[in-house]
Design an enzyme around this catalytic site. Sequence first.
Site, PDB file in Angstrom:
ATOM      1  N   GLU A   8      47.576  49.995  37.239  1.00 16.47           N
ATOM      2  CA  GLU A   8      47.412  49.174  38.439  1.00 16.47           C
ATOM      3  C   GLU A   8      47.990  47.797  38.134  1.00 16.47           C
ATOM      4  OE1 GLU A   8      43.253  48.615  39.247  1.00 16.47           O
ATOM      5  OE2 GLU A   8      43.588  47.616  41.166  1.00 16.47           O
ATOM      6  N   ASP A  50      37.662  39.694  43.564  1.00 16.35           N
ATOM      7  CA  ASP A  50      37.702  39.615  42.107  1.00 16.35           C
ATOM      8  C   ASP A  50      36.743  38.588  41.534  1.00 16.35           C
ATOM      9  OD1 ASP A  50      39.669  41.545  41.145  1.00 16.35           O
ATOM     10  OD2 ASP A  50      41.033  40.474  42.476  1.00 16.35           O
TER      11      ASP A  50
END
Lengths: 441, 280
Positions: free
Chosen positions: B60, B71
């Site tokens: 990824e 995040d």
Amino acid sequence: MNGKKAKSGQRPPVPKSPPAGKFWGLEELDGVPLPDERGHFGIYGGRYVPEMLAPALEELTESYFRWRARPEFQRELEKLWETYSCRPTPLYFAENLTRHLGGAKIYLKQEGLGATGAHKINHCLGQALLASKMGKKRLICETGAGQHGLATATVAARFGLPCTVYMGAVDMRRQATNVFWMRQLGATVVSVEEGTRTLKDAVNAAMKDWMWNVAETYFLLGSALGPHPYPAMVRDFQSVVGREVRAQLEKAEGRLPDAVIACVGGGSNSIGIFNEFLAEPQVELVGVEAGGRSLKPGEHAARFEGGRLGVVEGYKSYFLQDDDGQIQKTHSISAGLDYAGIGPQLAWLRDQGRVRFVSASDHEVIAAFQLLARQEGILSALEASHAIAYAMRYAPELPADKIVVVNLSGRGDKDIFILAEALKDPDWKAYCKDYAEGKIR
Amino acid sequence: MSPEADRPQGRAAALVEVFARLRKDSRVGLMTHIVFGYPTVEASRHLVDIMARSGVDLIEVQLPFSDPTADGPTITHACQKALDRGVRVADGLAFAREVTKKYAVPILFMSYFNVVFNYHEKGEARRGVAAFAKAAAGAGAAGLIIPDLPPEEDQERYPETCREHGLHPIYVTSPNVNDRRLEAIAKAASGFVYATSRTGTTGREVQIAMEELGRFLDRAHRLCKLPVAVGFSISKREQIEALSGKAEMAVVGSHLIQVYEKLGLSALEREIRTLAGRKD
């Protein structure tokens, strides 16, 4: 429906009072829902969030629309507005300023006279009441200048809920007095060290807290932006401002205003005062963005002067961003307008030609602050001084039988450090130095 | 979607192959993550090289965004550092083109929707999903992971546009999401579904409640009818093994950045080999 000013001499008709019990924002304009059931204002708005926040936003949407329709909820909130804050706030005819500028009559909606010194208390009381009805155990919020954080800490104390305020590290330094007050009110203030360490990063940090504590926490968002239902809900709670203006001006002048001017950061005070007049095409609506030092990238916060369509922090709107879609640094002398995005309903209203947007520079804003102080004895917040700055340009262009209403969204006490610095006041500087050195007791 | 018309080609087909192989070997796969350009573009090259050589099944590649709302601090900091060094989206695409030529392991782009929405080819005025999907597929990516684009927003026919360009639109879902939303994801998704092990952001060590997670993964499989990759708070080989029979793939992100930051490249290589279950 194009926001052009009414022809000179053509007097707007006497308005009818709004329907009784009508508590919230305009739900449709020209056949377009405001917003649709998924929070879109035309192409703007929506709900662009990670899936784990979707259940919380669905719960919030369902609860909000259920509670706001209940007369007892409305009565409870109206009572809080009246007795805890200060509603209705006065609509004041600024006779000296009008005479000085020589043009349209200028009225000032004095939102700065409410609790905590700005309009933010309107939606904070509304959202805290909703949070308590939903059985939420904790409030979190973001803040830029600290005014929304202060208002949230205030209502958290009032409702007996623990409160965490996220604030960019840069803003905490700029607005240390508000940090002190928030802590006195019992809030935990968390310094956000990421990104540009300003408002947008505080929004991100609060969203992240919410992802961790999504079940029991209420995210008390501070402007008419973010994912659905916030833009509609904050607008609804702020729409009381415009409703009062209509009734007050009807009493004073027997008619509608010709123009309404408000500063625009995220858009809570502007949509709050505009909402009432959206369906009155003869009332011109003007939003004043932060022109900053110049209109070069990074020097201002005027989204319609160099911004572009984007999807950030949960909603689609105009954002100041680079070619890759990275959010740009912004600047404004007023921390409350120092933000890269703008509420989705305002972006849509601009496309419709219903709201006209202009900008005022830091320099003009300081001049506006000083003029209002000298002419009317009113210390306006730097955010609201943007609206005054444009009124100074615009009112003299209009004939004397026109009426302009300016939303004074907050009072200026909080800006003493920024203003003293900008005005290079030597006594203030000497005082700060002596105080810090322990020479003043 | 009709399986005949939309049978994946190229890299998208390779991704489907990966899951077929994992099923055959009854093994939980490993997807590792990098933030492109962190700490440098050269480091990203080394990281992908190590990952490809260590038997990672998918990689990824996160294209940094200024406001990464899903995040935690580790990845947010990495994105900021990469942007501060001037990393551009076009650099990330060029990087992918380079590594997909060199290695067989499929790569996926992860980013936030504003990056996709604003993408345009140099000299072209038109921005958006189609332009990005074309560029990403051209760079050899097998799919896109965009956590802040829920299925109901369906901007510019996002899932269809991805497939038309030979990319899998990978959707991220979470244990608190109801069946109705999982069904909406099932309609839009292909390749696999990315399930977070819990609510919250990436990169915090939290004890995963396996029983609850197991129930959620059952539900995700039943409703989405796709392989499921599990990410968030995964940092140990035992956790990956514990997913056996529950999920097809484990995703490790922030942990690898932390190992790299604290212990350097060779320690990271050992860590990835351990996570991948390599005994040699």
